[in-house]
Design an enzyme around this catalytic site. Structure first.
Site, short mmCIF file in Angstrom:
data_model
loop_
_atom_site.label_atom_id
_atom_site.label_comp_id
_atom_site.label_asym_id
_atom_site.label_seq_id
_atom_site.Cartn_x
_atom_site.Cartn_y
_atom_site.Cartn_z
N ARG A 58 0.85 -1.19 0.00
CA ARG A 58 0.00 0.00 0.00
C ARG A 58 0.89 1.24 0.00
O ARG A 58 2.10 1.16 0.12
CB ARG A 58 -0.93 0.01 1.21
CG ARG A 58 -0.22 -0.35 2.51
CD ARG A 58 -0.81 0.30 3.72
NE ARG A 58 -0.75 1.75 3.64
CZ ARG A 58 0.34 2.47 3.89
NH1 ARG A 58 1.49 1.87 4.20
NH2 ARG A 58 0.30 3.78 3.81
N ARG B 77 -6.25 -0.34 -8.30
CA ARG B 77 -6.71 0.66 -7.31
C ARG B 77 -6.95 1.96 -8.07
O ARG B 77 -6.02 2.51 -8.67
CB ARG B 77 -5.70 0.86 -6.18
CG ARG B 77 -5.60 -0.30 -5.23
CD ARG B 77 -5.10 0.11 -3.85
NE ARG B 77 -6.17 0.67 -3.03
CZ ARG B 77 -5.97 1.17 -1.81
NH1 ARG B 77 -4.76 1.18 -1.29
NH2 ARG B 77 -6.98 1.66 -1.12
N ASP C 210 -2.85 10.86 -2.24
CA ASP C 210 -2.97 9.83 -3.27
C ASP C 210 -3.22 10.44 -4.65
O ASP C 210 -2.92 9.82 -5.66
CB ASP C 210 -4.08 8.86 -2.92
CG ASP C 210 -3.66 7.90 -1.82
OD1 ASP C 210 -3.24 6.78 -2.15
OD2 ASP C 210 -3.72 8.27 -0.64
N LYS D 263 -6.22 9.45 2.50
CA LYS D 263 -6.92 8.49 3.34
C LYS D 263 -8.13 9.12 4.02
O LYS D 263 -8.08 10.25 4.48
CB LYS D 263 -5.95 7.94 4.39
CG LYS D 263 -6.53 6.86 5.29
CD LYS D 263 -7.10 5.68 4.51
CE LYS D 263 -6.09 5.05 3.57
NZ LYS D 263 -6.70 4.03 2.68
#
Length: 346
Positions: free
Chosen positions: A54, A91, A233, A244
Site C-alpha cells: 500500500r 486501485r 494519493d 486516506k
C-alpha cells in the site's frame, strides 16, 4: 551489467530474490514481519487490493518492478500490455500507479523493450527515493523548534522507496532538533496509523503518542498541535487532494483552530488531467473493514452481521483548506495554486 535479478532495492517493503518480487505484508505488521511472493500479475493485484502492499508511490513501484521482471522472464509484449491494463485497474484513486504504468508502457514500445523496461523500473525507484528526500528537506524547513505535529495514515518508508513523504518531513525535523513529538491518528478503519506509523516512528526513534481519530479536535483546542502533515494519493488541477479517509476532517478542524495543514507528496501524485476533487474516483471497500477488525493481531467483529456500511477508502480535501503543498520542487502556496500552478499548462 547489473540486472533486476541481482539488484538490492534497498527499500523497506520491496525486494527481489532470484528474479522474483517479494513484498512486506503490511497487514501483518507490527506483530509479524512476513514477506510474500508477488511473482504474477494476479498475485500482486491481490496483494494491492488486500492492502498488503500500500501507499501510492509503493503501489506504482511494485507494479513497475513486476512488469520489468516478467519481461526479463520472457513474457511477450502482448501479454505485458494485458498486464499493464489489469494493474492499472487494481486501485482507482492513487495516480502514481497510472503515471508509473504510463512510463512502463513507453518502455514496452522500445525496440529493446526488455532492457528498457528494467532500466525504467530502476529509474522509478531511484527517482522516488530522491523525491522523498527533497520533500523532507523542503518540509522540515517549515517546522518550528519544539513543534508538536499530527499525522494521519502512513506516509513513510513502508509506503515509498525512500524515507517517505510526510514521515520523511517528521524524520528530518526530528534530526534537526525541532520536533517535540508526533500525534499519530490511529486511522480507522484499517489502523494504518496505529499499526504502521507508530511502528515506523518507533523504529526511527521519533517520539510519538498514539490517539484515536476522534481525539484530534480536543488536542487542537488545547493548543497541543502546531501543524498537521499528511500525504496524498492524488492532487487535482485545482489543488484539491484525495487522501486516506479522515484527512478532510482534520483539514476542517485545522482551519477552525487556525493550525497549518500541509500536504507532502511527490510531483508524480499530481494529476493535471483531473480538474478537481469531484472528478477523483473514490474506492469503496468491504463492509467487514468497518464491522470488525482483522490482521496480524487476529480477528474480531463487533457490529451486527447484517449492519449496513458505507466505507470509502479516501476523501477529498478542498484546496481552500490547505496551507501548503510540499512537493519535491518546493513549497507551493495557496496563492500559486489559485494562479493555476497545478493546471495542465504547467
Amino acid at each position: 551489467m547489473q540486472t533486476l535479478n541481482t539488484l538490492d532495492l534497498q527499500t523497506t517493503s520491496l525486494k527481489i530474490v532470484n528474479g522474483q518480487l517479494w513484498i512486506l505484508d503490511q497487514q501483518a505488521l507490527p506483530q509479524r514481519q512476513e514477506w510474500l511472493l508477488a511473482d504474477t500479475v494476479a498475485s500482486l493485484i491481490e496483494h494491492i487490493q488486500a492492502l498488503r502492499v500500500r501507499g501510492a508511490p509503493l503501489i506504482g513501484l511494485s507494479a513497475s518492478l513486476l512488469l520489468a521482471l516478467l519481461a526479463e522472464r520472457g513474457l511477450s509484449q502482448a501479454l505485458l500490455e494485458q498486464a499493464l491494463i489489469a494493474l492499472r485497474e487494481s486501485r482507482p484513486t492513487a495516480v502514481n500507479l497510472m503515471n508509473n504504468l504510463a512510463r512502463m508502457q513507453q518502455a514496452l514500445l522500445q525496440p529493446n523493450w526488455v532492457t528498457a523496461m528494467a532500466a525504467e523500473a530502476l529509474r522509478l525507484v531511484d527517482e522516488d527515493r530522491e523525491l522523498c528526500e527533497r520533500i523532507a528537506q523542503h518540509g522540515a524547513a517549515l517546522v518550528k523548534p519544539g513543534s508538536n505535529l499530527l499525522t494521519h495514515c502512513n506516509t513513510g518508508g513502508l509506503a515509498t522507496a525512500g524515507i517517505g513523504t510526510a514521515i520523511g518531513v517528521l524524520l528530518r525535523a526530528h534530526q534537526q532538533g525541532n520536533l517535540r513529538q508526533v500525534w499519530v491518528d490511529e486511522t480507522r478503519p484499517l489502523l494504518q496509523g496505529g499499526r504502521l506509523t507508530a511502528w515506523e516512528l518507533g523504529e526511527l526513534g521519533i517520539p510519538y503518542q498514539l490517539i484515536c481519530d476522534s481525539m484530534a479536535a480536543s488536542l487542537m483546542a488545547q493548543g497541543q498541535v502546531d501543524a498537521i502533515w499528511v500525504g496524498a494519493d492524488r492532487i487535482a488541477a485545482n489543488g484539491d487532494v484525495a487522501n486516506k479517509i479522515g484527512t478532510y476532517s482534520l483539514a476542517v478542524l485545522a482551519h477552525y483552530h487556525r493550525i497549518p495543514f500541509y500536504v507532502a507528496a511527490p510531483h508524480t501524485t499530481h494529476d493535471p488531467d483531473c480538474p478537481d476533487g469531484a472528478a477523483i474516483p473514490i474506492e469503496q471497500r468491504a463492509a467487514s473493514e468497518v464491522t470488525g477488525v482483522s490482521g496480524g493481531f487476529g480477528h474480531c467483529q463487533w457490529a451486527p452481521e447484517d449492519a449496513a456500511v458505507y466505507n470509502p477508502a479516501f476523501d477529498v480535501t478542498p484546496a481552500a483548506l490547505i496551507s501548503g503543498w510540499v512537493l519535491d520542487s518546493g513549497v507551493i502556496t495557496p496563492e500559486q495554486v489559485a494562479a493555476g500552478f497545478f493546471q495542465p499548462h504547467r
